[in-house]
Enzyme design. Structure first.
Site, PDB file in Angstrom:
ATOM      1  N   GLY A   1       0.838  -1.245  -0.170  1.00 16.24           N
ATOM      2  CA  GLY A   1       0.036  -0.143   0.130  1.00 16.24           C
ATOM      3  C   GLY A   1       0.918   1.250   0.052  1.00 16.24           C
ATOM      4  CB  SER A   2      -0.102   4.788   0.561  1.00 11.10           C
ATOM      5  OG  SER A   2      -0.640   4.625   1.741  1.00 11.10           O
TER       6      SER A   2
ATOM      7  CB  THR B   1      -1.158   3.102   4.797  1.00 13.72           C
ATOM      8  OG1 THR B   1      -2.084   4.033   4.263  1.00 13.72           O
ATOM      9  CG2 THR B   1      -1.835   1.768   5.792  1.00 13.72           C
ATOM     10  CB  ALA B   2       4.119   1.799   5.266  1.00 13.06           C
TER      11      ALA B   2
ATOM     12  CB  CYS C   1       3.286  -0.245  -6.987  1.00 10.64           C
ATOM     13  SG  CYS C   1       3.381  -2.117  -7.501  1.00 10.64           S
TER      14      CYS C   1
ATOM     15  CD  GLU D   1       2.530   5.568  -5.899  1.00  9.87           C
ATOM     16  OE1 GLU D   1       1.997   5.590  -4.509  1.00  9.87           O
ATOM     17  OE2 GLU D   1       2.921   4.355  -6.292  1.00  9.87           O
TER      18      GLU D   1
END
Ligand code: NAD
Length: 487
Positions: free
Chosen positions: A234-235, A238-239, A289, A384
């Site tokens: 994911g992004s 969030t990571a 991605c 991104e």
């Protein structure tokens, strides 16, 4: 048919969680909407800390027996899951397209076969997973891969079942039990996977699926003391939250994150190939991605490259992803569309020129866009976008190409178009990227390590690297018979 079953493109999908081999409903739901036309698909059980705890408890209870199941039997069941995926391939493809808007033809021919392959590959790899014993002063060293325990797998919406099974398959093969949390914008195929796994004979509690918003159910999963591994795709923001939450128990993490990958086009490249590679970056409406969203083109061929790129891009057909002739479907969600549009507007306000696109279309569609006259330190080059938006910059020397390529905080992938193999080797050695493609794109083998450097991720998965992550590696040192000397 109960209240908890939806019919999606003719396929029945249970909207409840799958915990300990049973369907479990939550009091609350969230609404799942199709990006194709904005229509409501239905209401999905919305998990909270309660369901998270129940799912982890189920995974914990199922773990000892699954971990002790002989490798050959685990592999047999995973092949049976692959059989089930193949049997229901068309259903999975149409449901996924309805849910996330990616092309039906890709789901049919590429993605869903790959889902089955994920299970077969890791089942087979498990059977040959071995390390040769070696000796130390007559003592034998034996390395073993012990299953680590309940694993939480959290996945995004852009390739839901592909990315989920890329984690589920090695985790299960390793002997771990799993709690899968699919993205709230595309939860449906994870529910079908639960059905398929149960039909294949996977014991209750070995695979659990909980649905809901990451902000509501995420922490309860990632901070749980019984969870032994967390794998997240994911992004970056969030990571960071997951890493902070996992820190409480020092739970090992695998993070597959975003990218801002370059496509370097040298003057000695086959320009038609380079253009094909560049246009391919609009696949899945740019919501990939690995997409090489920064075109870096040697100045002497930039004009010709741009002309051919525009010609080729103008042939792309944008529309309903269920139509076989469609090349580019919708963006996944109105929020994603807003985000893409915001990036492009700010870029244009800062001086960028939209050679093509640069605008929203009807519904959730965004026109394939190429922006030039962008500064290296601008937002559009550094961040991104995750939409069909490419930038083009030029370079005059190999050094400059490498400098521009490496000058973001990401390091997921890079693609080179060049006719000079020595140059390819030289440049590749200097690039910061988990994967480099030379005169090709998106060729991926599950044997290869996959992952990103810097903010694109932590760790690598694929082949033995996946088992290294999902297992506790153990070295057993055995003294020769009759050995007395402890020195
Ligand atoms: P996201 O980070 O918003 O969400 C991903 C998942 O995390 C979802 O299931 C979400 O519900 C969950 N989540 C959100 N908050 C959470 C929390 N606090 N705790 C636990 N879980 C939480 O990402 P997205 O928008 O769904 O996906 C797009 C991103 O994924 C892009 O950055 C893209 O580059 C990246 N991506 C990376 C790869 C890769 O392999 N490197 C592959 C695909 C997508």
């Amino acid at each position: 048919m109960t209240d908890h079953t939806l019919t999606v493109a003719g396929v029945s999908v249970d909207t409840r969680h799958w915990i300990g081999g049973e369907r479990v409903a939550s009091g609350e739901t969230f609404t799942d909407v199709s990006p194709i036309d904005g229509s409501v698909i239905g209401e999905i059980s919305r998990g909270t800390a309660t369901e998270a705890a129940a799912a982890v408890a189920a995974a914990k209870a199922a773990f000892p027996a699954w971990a002790a199941t002989p490798r050959a039997e685990r592999a047999r069941i995973l092949h049976a899951v692959a059989d089930g995926v193949e049997k229901r391939l068309e259903e999975l493809a149409v449901v996924e397209t309805t849910d996330n808007g990616a092309l039906l033809r890709s789901h049919r021919r590429g993605v869903m076969p790959r889902v089955a392959h994920n299970f077969r590959f890791f089942a087979d790899w498990l059977l040959k997973l071995d390390h040769e014993d070696f000796e130390t002063r007559g003592h034998t060293n034996h390395v073993s891969w012990d299953p680590a325990g309940p694993s939480v797998l959290i996945t995004p919406w852009n390739a839901p079942l592909m990315l989920a099974t890329w984690k589920v398959a090695p985790a299960l093969a390793a002997g771990n039990t799993v709690v899968l949390k699919p993205a709230e914008w595309s939860p449906l195929t994870a529910s079908l996977l639960a059905d398929i796994a149960a039909e294949a004979g996977l014991p209750a509690g070995v695979l659990n699926v909980v649905q809901g918003y990451g902000s509501e159910i995420g922490d309860a999963l990632t901070s749980h003391p019984d969870v032994r591994r967390i794998s997240f795709t994911g992004s970056v923001p969030t990571a960071r939250r997951i890493a902070a939450s996992a820190a409480a128990n020092l739970t090992p993490l695998s993070l597959e994150l975003g990218g801002k990958s370059p496509l370097l086009v040298f003057a000695d490249a086959d320009l038609d190939l380079a253009v094909d590679l560049a246009v391919e970056q609009y696949d899945n409406a740019g919501q990939v991605c690995l997409a090489a969203t920064r075109l870096l083109v040697e100045e002497s061929v930039a004009e010709e490259f741009t002309r051919r790129f525009v010609d080729k891009a103008s042939t792309l057909k944008q529309g309903d992803p269920r139509d076989e002739a469609t090349d580019i479907g919708p963006t996944v969600h109105p929020r994603q569309l807003e985000k893409i549009d915001g990036f492009v507007r700010r870029a244009v306000a800062a001086g960028a020129r939209a050679v093509i696109g640069g605008r929203r279309k009807d519904g959730q569609y965004y026109a394939p866009t190429l922006l030039t006259e962008v500064a290296q330190d601008s937002e559009i080059v550094q961040e991104e976008v995750f939409g069909p938006v490419l930038t083009l910059q030029t370079f005059t020397t190999e050094d400059e190409a490498v400098r521009l390529a490496n000058d973001t905080r990401f390091g997921l992938a890079a693609t080179l178009a060049t006719g000079d193999h020595e140059r390819a080797a030289r440049v590749t050695a200097r690039l910061v990227a988990g994967t480099v493609w030379v005169n090709c794109f998106f060729v991926r083998d599950l044997q290869a390590p996959f992952g990103g450097s810097r903010h694109s991720g932590v760790g690598r998965e694929g082949g033995t690297w996946s088992f290294d992550f999902y297992c506790d590696l153990k070295n057993t040192v055995t003294a020769p018979k009759g050995w007395k000397d402890h020195g």
